[in-house]
Design a protein around this motif. Structure first.
Motif, mmCIF file in Angstrom:
data_model
loop_
_atom_site.group_PDB
_atom_site.id
_atom_site.type_symbol
_atom_site.label_atom_id
_atom_site.label_comp_id
_atom_site.label_asym_id
_atom_site.label_seq_id
_atom_site.Cartn_x
_atom_site.Cartn_y
_atom_site.Cartn_z
ATOM 1 N N PRO A 115 0.837 -1.280 -0.067
ATOM 2 C CA PRO A 115 -0.030 0.064 -0.074
ATOM 3 C C PRO A 115 0.858 1.168 0.130
ATOM 4 O O PRO A 115 1.972 1.472 0.683
ATOM 5 N N VAL A 116 0.440 2.256 -0.751
ATOM 6 C CA VAL A 116 1.130 3.545 -0.703
ATOM 7 C C VAL A 116 -0.029 4.670 -0.397
ATOM 8 O O VAL A 116 -1.030 4.807 -1.413
ATOM 9 N N VAL A 117 0.264 5.415 0.631
ATOM 10 C CA VAL A 117 -0.914 6.074 1.285
ATOM 11 C C VAL A 117 -0.361 7.459 1.371
ATOM 12 O O VAL A 117 0.786 7.661 1.887
ATOM 13 N N GLY A 118 -1.319 8.487 0.471
ATOM 14 C CA GLY A 118 -0.654 10.003 0.802
ATOM 15 C C GLY A 118 -1.905 10.526 1.511
ATOM 16 O O GLY A 118 -2.976 10.169 1.846
ATOM 17 N N VAL A 119 -1.720 11.639 2.217
ATOM 18 C CA VAL A 119 -2.342 12.554 3.114
ATOM 19 C C VAL A 119 -2.352 13.965 2.952
ATOM 20 O O VAL A 119 -1.309 14.334 2.342
#
Length: 296
Positions: A238-242
């Motif tokens: 998973p690659v998660v941006g905020v």
């Protein structure tokens, strides 16, 4: 269980008083962009409310994925150091730098001096990045994509030397059984690239993740919430941006301010990780849990 908080793109405000001599080169275009656009979109009140809510979660560790400042002037960098001290102690907070933290030549080195142990950890050699922080069975691996660039560019760079070190770290931490969380400011996924603000070396980054594996990648830079993935060792990483932590409601450029909280638990030979996204909605004044999902 370990809890990991993720916050990014702080962009501390207000902008300090500056003279025209302070605005040579790229800082002039950045200052004009702030005055004409960003000063109404990013504010300290939003940031303070979001951080207070996040701190009430009592996370075991907090990852900050860059852009603490705007023009990387010394006053801003010093103020960011004070902000980090209020956020938490150095053994519970780590920073990977963003393009605004390296806005002009020498700025990143100044930030490293002033932010000290917030931007340091275990390393393979005398190079600062990637560095590792270990919290129980969690390994936070902080990379740097922050480089000074020409006006109107916000690109990042991930080169072969850093890639080689990251690969070795991922291999060692994986063999030791850690939940490997990689931090990088610029998003590494092909879907989020752009010639003026993308990551040079994004393919190389993904190759290293695919070859050596990881459990989670966290980034900022886009000022938007996002979830993508990179093929890993038999599984998707998973690659998660905020969204930007100071993004005001009602802004036209960004998602409203948010942070993510991850609950990480050992499950037999593997892991489970549940993500909760907290932040402001487009309407209303409360910080709410906007999303809960299992990501691995």
């Amino acid at each position: 269980m370990i809890t990991l908080a993720h916050i990014s793109d702080i962009h501390l405000s207000p902008m300090p008083d500056v003279g025209w001599r302070d605005l040579l080169g790229k800082r002039l275009t950045g200052y004009l962009n702030w005055r004409l656009k960003r000063h109404g979109e990013l504010n300290s009140e939003t940031l303070a409310g979001l951080v207070a809510h996040m701190q009430a979660q009592n996370a075991d560790f907090t990852a900050v994925t860059g852009d603490l400042v705007n023009l990387a002037m010394k006053f801003e960098v010093e103020r960011a150091g004070e902000w980090l001290s209020a956020l938490g102690p150095t053994d519970k907070v780590a920073v990977c730098p963003g393009n605004h933290d390296a806005y002009v030549p020498g700025a990143l080195e100044s930030a490293q001096d002033i932010w000290g142990d917030y931007m340091r950890g275990e390393t393979l050699d005398d190079q600062v990045f990637p560095f590792v922080r270990r919290v129980g069975e969690l390994a936070i691996i902080s990379c740097s994509s922050a480089v000074p660039t020409r006006p109107f560019l916000a690109i990042g760079r991930f080169d072969e030397k850093q890639a080689e070190r990251l690969g070795r770290i991922l291999k060692v931490m994986g063999e030791a059984g850690y939940f490997r969380t990689v931090l990088i400011h610029h998003p590494p996924n092909a879907e989020l690239q752009h010639p003026s603000f993308g990551l040079k070396g994004h393919k190389l980054f993904r190759q290293i993740i695919a070859e050596h594996g990881a459990e989670l990648v966290l980034h900022g830079h886009t000022h938007r919430s996002s979830i993508h993935s990179i093929p890993g060792q038999g599984k998707e990483v998973p690659v998660v941006g905020v969204a930007a932590a100071s993004a005001a409601q009602g802004g036209t450029l960004d998602d409203p301010a948010r942070y993510n909280l991850f609950r990480i638990e050992r499950a037999g030979e593997g892991w489970t990780c549940t993500m909760r996204e907290y932040g402001f909605q487009r309407l209303g004044t409360d910080i709410v849990m906007r999303l809960q999902m299992r990501i691995c």
